[in-house]
Design a protein around this motif. Structure first.
Motif, PDB file in Angstrom:
ATOM      1  N   LEU A 234       0.815  -1.209   0.000  1.00  0.00           N
ATOM      2  CA  LEU A 234       0.000   0.000   0.000  1.00  0.00           C
ATOM      3  C   LEU A 234       0.852   1.263   0.000  1.00  0.00           C
ATOM      4  N   LYS A 235       0.349   2.267  -0.687  1.00  0.00           N
ATOM      5  CA  LYS A 235       1.031   3.556  -0.807  1.00  0.00           C
ATOM      6  C   LYS A 235       0.134   4.645  -0.227  1.00  0.00           C
ATOM      7  N   PRO A 236       0.716   5.757   0.189  1.00  0.00           N
ATOM      8  CA  PRO A 236      -0.109   6.867   0.692  1.00  0.00           C
ATOM      9  C   PRO A 236      -1.178   7.299  -0.307  1.00  0.00           C
ATOM     10  N   GLU A 237      -0.870   7.210  -1.590  1.00  0.00           N
ATOM     11  CA  GLU A 237      -1.854   7.616  -2.604  1.00  0.00           C
ATOM     12  C   GLU A 237      -3.025   6.646  -2.723  1.00  0.00           C
ATOM     13  N   ASP A 238      -2.967   5.516  -2.031  1.00  0.00           N
ATOM     14  CA  ASP A 238      -4.104   4.599  -1.979  1.00  0.00           C
ATOM     15  C   ASP A 238      -5.134   5.033  -0.930  1.00  0.00           C
ATOM     16  N   THR A 239      -4.781   6.037  -0.149  1.00  0.00           N
ATOM     17  CA  THR A 239      -5.701   6.542   0.858  1.00  0.00           C
ATOM     18  C   THR A 239      -6.978   7.045   0.209  1.00  0.00           C
ATOM     19  N   ALA A 240      -8.116   6.529   0.665  1.00  0.00           N
ATOM     20  CA  ALA A 240      -9.408   6.882   0.083  1.00  0.00           C
ATOM     21  C   ALA A 240     -10.514   6.156   0.835  1.00  0.00           C
ATOM     22  N   THR A 241     -11.726   6.536   0.528  1.00  0.00           N
ATOM     23  CA  THR A 241     -12.874   5.728   0.941  1.00  0.00           C
ATOM     24  C   THR A 241     -13.139   4.722  -0.168  1.00  0.00           C
ATOM     25  N   TYR A 242     -13.189   3.471   0.200  1.00  0.00           N
ATOM     26  CA  TYR A 242     -13.378   2.401  -0.772  1.00  0.00           C
ATOM     27  C   TYR A 242     -14.828   1.923  -0.740  1.00  0.00           C
ATOM     28  N   TYR A 243     -15.402   1.807  -1.922  1.00  0.00           N
ATOM     29  CA  TYR A 243     -16.797   1.409  -2.062  1.00  0.00           C
ATOM     30  C   TYR A 243     -16.912   0.120  -2.857  1.00  0.00           C
ATOM     31  N   CYS A 244     -17.781  -0.737  -2.400  1.00  0.00           N
ATOM     32  CA  CYS A 244     -18.157  -1.933  -3.130  1.00  0.00           C
ATOM     33  C   CYS A 244     -19.376  -1.603  -3.990  1.00  0.00           C
ATOM     34  N   ALA A 245     -19.412  -2.151  -5.200  1.00  0.00           N
ATOM     35  CA  ALA A 245     -20.517  -1.879  -6.102  1.00  0.00           C
ATOM     36  C   ALA A 245     -20.941  -3.151  -6.821  1.00  0.00           C
ATOM     37  N   LEU A 246     -22.189  -3.189  -7.235  1.00  0.00           N
ATOM     38  CA  LEU A 246     -22.723  -4.368  -7.892  1.00  0.00           C
ATOM     39  C   LEU A 246     -23.537  -3.976  -9.124  1.00  0.00           C
ATOM     40  N   ARG A 247     -23.298  -4.698 -10.201  1.00  0.00           N
ATOM     41  CA  ARG A 247     -24.065  -4.532 -11.438  1.00  0.00           C
ATOM     42  C   ARG A 247     -24.841  -5.821 -11.652  1.00  0.00           C
ATOM     43  N   SER A 248     -26.131  -5.693 -11.902  1.00  0.00           N
ATOM     44  CA  SER A 248     -26.966  -6.888 -11.951  1.00  0.00           C
ATOM     45  C   SER A 248     -27.085  -7.500 -13.339  1.00  0.00           C
ATOM     46  N   THR A 249     -26.376  -6.953 -14.309  1.00  0.00           N
ATOM     47  CA  THR A 249     -26.364  -7.548 -15.639  1.00  0.00           C
ATOM     48  C   THR A 249     -24.920  -7.802 -16.054  1.00  0.00           C
ATOM     49  N   LEU A 250     -24.757  -8.833 -16.847  1.00  0.00           N
ATOM     50  CA  LEU A 250     -23.406  -9.231 -17.234  1.00  0.00           C
ATOM     51  C   LEU A 250     -22.895  -8.453 -18.434  1.00  0.00           C
ATOM     52  N   GLU A 251     -21.624  -8.241 -18.466  1.00  0.00           N
ATOM     53  CA  GLU A 251     -20.931  -7.715 -19.622  1.00  0.00           C
ATOM     54  C   GLU A 251     -19.715  -8.594 -19.878  1.00  0.00           C
ATOM     55  N   VAL A 252     -19.229  -8.556 -21.114  1.00  0.00           N
ATOM     56  CA  VAL A 252     -18.037  -9.344 -21.430  1.00  0.00           C
ATOM     57  C   VAL A 252     -16.831  -8.767 -20.691  1.00  0.00           C
ATOM     58  N   VAL A 253     -16.761  -7.451 -20.639  1.00  0.00           N
ATOM     59  CA  VAL A 253     -15.676  -6.759 -19.961  1.00  0.00           C
ATOM     60  C   VAL A 253     -16.235  -6.079 -18.715  1.00  0.00           C
ATOM     61  N   VAL A 254     -15.534  -6.175 -17.616  1.00  0.00           N
ATOM     62  CA  VAL A 254     -15.973  -5.524 -16.386  1.00  0.00           C
ATOM     63  C   VAL A 254     -16.029  -4.013 -16.601  1.00  0.00           C
ATOM     64  N   PRO A 255     -17.179  -3.392 -16.368  1.00  0.00           N
ATOM     65  CA  PRO A 255     -17.284  -1.948 -16.560  1.00  0.00           C
ATOM     66  C   PRO A 255     -16.428  -1.169 -15.563  1.00  0.00           C
ATOM     67  N   LYS A 256     -15.985   0.024 -15.979  1.00  0.00           N
ATOM     68  CA  LYS A 256     -15.134   0.846 -15.127  1.00  0.00           C
ATOM     69  C   LYS A 256     -15.816   2.114 -14.657  1.00  0.00           C
ATOM     70  N   MET A 257     -16.957   2.440 -15.210  1.00  0.00           N
ATOM     71  CA  MET A 257     -17.617   3.687 -14.859  1.00  0.00           C
ATOM     72  C   MET A 257     -18.598   3.465 -13.715  1.00  0.00           C
ATOM     73  N   PRO A 258     -18.594   4.367 -12.731  1.00  0.00           N
ATOM     74  CA  PRO A 258     -19.507   4.205 -11.594  1.00  0.00           C
ATOM     75  C   PRO A 258     -20.975   4.106 -11.988  1.00  0.00           C
ATOM     76  N   ASN A 259     -21.384   4.835 -13.028  1.00  0.00           N
ATOM     77  CA  ASN A 259     -22.791   4.833 -13.394  1.00  0.00           C
ATOM     78  C   ASN A 259     -23.242   3.534 -14.044  1.00  0.00           C
ATOM     79  N   GLU A 260     -22.326   2.599 -14.218  1.00  0.00           N
ATOM     80  CA  GLU A 260     -22.693   1.293 -14.758  1.00  0.00           C
ATOM     81  C   GLU A 260     -22.978   0.277 -13.647  1.00  0.00           C
ATOM     82  N   TYR A 261     -22.917   0.728 -12.431  1.00  0.00           N
ATOM     83  CA  TYR A 261     -23.222  -0.126 -11.285  1.00  0.00           C
ATOM     84  C   TYR A 261     -24.452   0.418 -10.572  1.00  0.00           C
ATOM     85  N   GLU A 262     -25.337  -0.488 -10.182  1.00  0.00           N
ATOM     86  CA  GLU A 262     -26.626  -0.054  -9.623  1.00  0.00           C
ATOM     87  C   GLU A 262     -26.642   0.025  -8.105  1.00  0.00           C
TER      88      GLU A 262
END
Length: 126
Positions: A86-114
């Motif tokens: 771990l590095k100091p720049e890893d400091t943050a609030t970490y959030y778990c997110a879930l998307r209820s539909t499958l994609e071939v590639v894991v989405p990277k945008m927050p608005n793609e998780y419900e």
């Protein structure tokens, strides 16, 4: 209604390791995508890692590749984020997110998780 609960955050020193956990309840998670994001004050929420539940396909942000590992436990409906070197720049609030539909590639945008957890703070001191 799916609920996500994160745990495992804390204060560590640079170079240390930490494991975050996220438990999902309220829905069938076998066909979902779950991801970890992080956010610091004044900045946008950014993608850290994600995993497709049925195939185990993973995706990582460049900043954490080789240091962080995402994994899932279907029997526990949980996803984990093992964070090493771990590095100091890893400091943050970490959030778990879930998307209820499958994609071939894991989405990277927050608005793609419900669904989102409440967040857990990770602080890395230098």
């Amino acid at each position: 209604q799916v609920q996500l609960v994160e745990s495992g955050g804390g204060l560590v020193q640079a170079g240390d390791s930490l494991t975050l956990s996220c438990a999902a309840s309220g829905g069938p998670v076998s066909t979902y995508i779950m991801g970890w994001f992080r956010q610091t004050p004044g900045k946008e929420r950014e993608f850290v890692a994600g995993i497709t539940w049925n195939s185990g396909r993973t995706r990582y942000a460049d900043a954490v590749k080789g240091r962080f590992t995402i994994s899932g436990d279907n029997s526990q409906s949980s996803v984990y984020l093992q964070m090493n070197s771990l590095k100091p720049e890893d400091t943050a609030t970490y959030y778990c997110a879930l998307r209820s539909t499958l994609e071939v590639v894991v989405p990277k945008m927050p608005n793609e998780y419900e669904y989102w957890g409440q967040g857990t703070q990770v602080t890395v001191s230098s």
